[in-house]
Design an enzyme around this catalytic site. Structure first.
Site, PDB file in Angstrom:
ATOM      1  N   ASP A   1       5.948   2.112   1.929  1.00  0.00           N
ATOM      2  CA  ASP A   1       5.004   1.022   2.175  1.00  0.00           C
ATOM      3  C   ASP A   1       4.321   1.309   3.515  1.00  0.00           C
ATOM      4  O   ASP A   1       4.953   1.241   4.568  1.00  0.00           O
ATOM      5  CB  ASP A   1       5.793  -0.306   2.219  1.00  0.00           C
ATOM      6  CG  ASP A   1       4.910  -1.525   2.366  1.00  0.00           C
ATOM      7  OD1 ASP A   1       3.765  -1.382   2.846  1.00  0.00           O
ATOM      8  OD2 ASP A   1       5.373  -2.622   2.003  1.00  0.00           O
ATOM      9  N   HIS A   2       3.043   1.593   3.449  1.00  0.00           N
ATOM     10  CA  HIS A   2       2.341   2.022   4.663  1.00  0.00           C
ATOM     11  C   HIS A   2       2.163   0.878   5.665  1.00  0.00           C
ATOM     12  O   HIS A   2       1.774   1.099   6.809  1.00  0.00           O
ATOM     13  CB  HIS A   2       0.978   2.611   4.277  1.00  0.00           C
ATOM     14  CG  HIS A   2       0.490   3.667   5.224  1.00  0.00           C
ATOM     15  ND1 HIS A   2       1.031   3.866   6.479  1.00  0.00           N
ATOM     16  CD2 HIS A   2      -0.488   4.597   5.108  1.00  0.00           C
ATOM     17  CE1 HIS A   2       0.398   4.851   7.074  1.00  0.00           C
ATOM     18  NE2 HIS A   2      -0.531   5.317   6.274  1.00  0.00           N
ATOM     19  N   ARG A   3       2.448  -0.362   5.252  1.00  0.00           N
ATOM     20  CA  ARG A   3       2.416  -1.457   6.226  1.00  0.00           C
ATOM     21  C   ARG A   3       3.586  -1.332   7.191  1.00  0.00           C
ATOM     22  O   ARG A   3       3.557  -1.873   8.292  1.00  0.00           O
ATOM     23  CB  ARG A   3       2.509  -2.818   5.514  1.00  0.00           C
ATOM     24  CG  ARG A   3       1.316  -3.131   4.627  1.00  0.00           C
ATOM     25  CD  ARG A   3       1.562  -4.385   3.828  1.00  0.00           C
ATOM     26  NE  ARG A   3       2.733  -4.274   2.966  1.00  0.00           N
ATOM     27  CZ  ARG A   3       3.206  -5.271   2.215  1.00  0.00           C
ATOM     28  NH1 ARG A   3       2.605  -6.441   2.234  1.00  0.00           N
ATOM     29  NH2 ARG A   3       4.260  -5.089   1.446  1.00  0.00           N
TER      30      ARG A   3
ATOM     31  N   PRO B   1       0.853  -1.205   0.000  1.00  0.00           N
ATOM     32  CA  PRO B   1       0.000   0.000   0.000  1.00  0.00           C
ATOM     33  C   PRO B   1       0.883   1.247   0.000  1.00  0.00           C
ATOM     34  O   PRO B   1       1.555   1.536   0.985  1.00  0.00           O
ATOM     35  CB  PRO B   1      -0.813  -0.118   1.292  1.00  0.00           C
ATOM     36  CG  PRO B   1      -0.142  -1.149   2.118  1.00  0.00           C
ATOM     37  CD  PRO B   1       0.786  -1.945   1.264  1.00  0.00           C
TER      38      PRO B   1
END
Ligand code: CAO
Length: 446
Positions: free
Chosen positions: A418-420, A240
């Site tokens: 990467d928003h994770r 994401p």
């Protein structure tokens, strides 16, 4: 003594009568205790009625569409075991109807009780279902599926929520599950779709004959383009992405770079802005170690790296490649610039070795030499962030001390992460750190 027994409808709860919608056995079938015999349906639920004992079906006494109630004769069964008296076997049987209850907008459990429990009354349910055993929510409406159909679907790994029922009230039949599987198998497969996409896979692209609209020619993709395309697609759909934009004042840095260029050239090195960006990014990676990490394959932990290898996107006639400058933490800007020159020449001459493109921690994609104001780069997974750099330009910047606008060289930056792994706050902190490093060249040289 004959072993022939009547099998009657057991207690099915508060229903005067239910419809027979499926008969699952026929004369001559050998069945085990608790095998489903028929499926019945009320206006609220469907349920299977199981065999109270093992035996061979002699005669089925009902047909699909019949209305039946407790005590109704279903079939005659030649019992294999003689131990259980017939009446008890039927009415006080340990066999339990297996229920699926329809209720608006709630997931419905399918009670699966131990054989010793009393017959189950039909009740609305409120707890979530185990995966694959659902009363089926299909396009916003609930559908029925008998336990035998659900079992069949489970065996094939089919999620019934995706299957359209063709029988009355959207009831899903075995033939619907078969048709679904057939249809899925017939769909065009996209290699390299990336793991875990499942039903989120995109719609198949329409096949269009463009020549009907005008003249066309077909040019095969280069090997690099094919490989990088598949990787970019996987990275785009797996991580994401969030892109943080920022700007750095590189007026002093550019002045310094230009003043050093002659010296560098004497050593055979082209001192580019990218070398400074690489140096600054390692400083930022040290300050924010989550950016120098990868998600563990099981997704349960972060693998933090204590080495600093920076990849840079390099445009070649065959397509995009990403050579990696190794051990940046132990190199000065001139050494980084020397590596950059060597690696980008090799890239354009197709002489890069595999190991020269491996081991990257973070990537920089610089389009500054070409143009553009901003762009959103795609993360080079399993790295967790990439810095995009666009063309710098002179901008009027307000100086609070002199209270005047001054012309300053401003560099646009776009950090995709990467928003994770990285939170938005850290994304902004990272670009702020880059801004601070690039606007004060002394910090870079420390
Ligand atoms: N703003 C303004 N000018 C810039 C600049 C910037 N941010 N960055 C570079 N320039 C200028 C340089 O000063 C140089 O000017 P001179 O020729 O007058 O000295 C010119 O642009 C060309 O720079 P360069 O190409 O020699 O060096 P570089 O470090 O900028 O780039 C490399 C090297 C390998 C990154 C580049 O050649 C390249 O391939 N870029 C494309 C990367 C790409 O395709 N990215 C997209 C990937 S998709 O995410």
């Amino acid at each position: 003594m004959s072993n022939l027994k009547d099998v009657l409808v057991p207690d099915i709860g508060n229903f005067d009568s239910v419809d027979v919608i499926e008969i699952l056995v026929k004369a001559g079938d050998t069945i085990a205790k608790d095998d489903s015999l028929i499926t019945v349906e009320s206006d609220k639920a469907s349920m299977d009625i199981p065999a109270p004992f093992a035996g061979v079906v002699k005669e089925v006494k009902i047909k699909v569409g019949d209305k039946i109630a407790q005590g109704h004769l279903l079939l005659t069964l030649e019992a294999v075991e003689m131990a259980v008296p017939a009446a008890a076997a039927v009415l006080a049987s340990s066999a339990t109807p297996v229920l699926t209850v329809e209720a608006p907008k709630v997931a419905i459990p399918e009670p699966s009780r131990p054989a010793a429990e009393p017959p189950q009354k039909i009740q609305p349910a409120h707890q979530p279902l185990p995966v694959g055993e659902s009363a089926v929510v299909n396009g916003g409406t609930l559908s029925h599926a008998s336990p035998s159909v659900r079992k069949f679907a489970r065996e094939l790994g089919v999620n019934l929520a995706l299957v359209k029922g063709s029988a009355a009230k959207n009831r899903i039949l075995e033939s619907d599950v078969q048709a679904f599987v057939k249809n899925e198998l017939a769909k065009p497969r996209s290699e390299n779709m990336g793991a875990g996409l499942g039903s989120l896979a995109t719609l198949p692209m329409p096949v269009i004959d463009f020549s009907q609209f005008g003249d066309i020619e077909t040019k095969p993709l280069s090997r690099i383009k094919k490989i990088s395309g598949a990787n970019l697609h996987r990275n785009w759909v797996t991580a994401p992405h969030v892109t943080q934009f920022d700007e750095a004042d590189i007026t002093d840095l550019e002045e310094f770079r230009k003043s050093m260029m002659k010296d560098a050239e004497k050593r055979g090195v082209k001192l580019t802005l990218l070398a400074f960006l690489i140096k600054a990014s390692v400083n930022a990676l040290k300050a924010y170690p989550n950016f120098n990490s990868s998600l563990a394959p099981d997704g349960d932990s972060l693998i933090l790296k204590n080495y600093f290898n920076i990849g840079f996107a390099c445009d070649t006639p065959d397509g995009l490649v990403v050579p990696v400058v190794k051990d940046v933490q132990s190199k000065d800007v001139l050494a980084i610039a020397a590596d950059l020159g060597e690696l980008s020449t090799k890239a354009r001459e197709r002489k890069l070795k595999i190991e020269e493109m491996q081991g990257g921690c973070f990537t920089i994609s610089s389009l500054g030499g070409i143009g553009g104001t901003m762009f959103t780069p795609i993360i080079n997974c399993p790295e967790v962030a990439i810095l995009g750099v666009s063309r710098s330009s002179m901008q009027p910047v307000y100086n609070a001390e002199s209270k005047e606008f001054e012309p300053r060289l401003i560099l646009p930056m776009s950090l995709s992460y990467d928003h994770r792994v990285v939170d938005g706050a850290d994304g902004a902190r990272f670009t702020s750190h880059m801004r601070m490093m690039l606007s004060d060249v002394r910090r870079l040289l420390l």
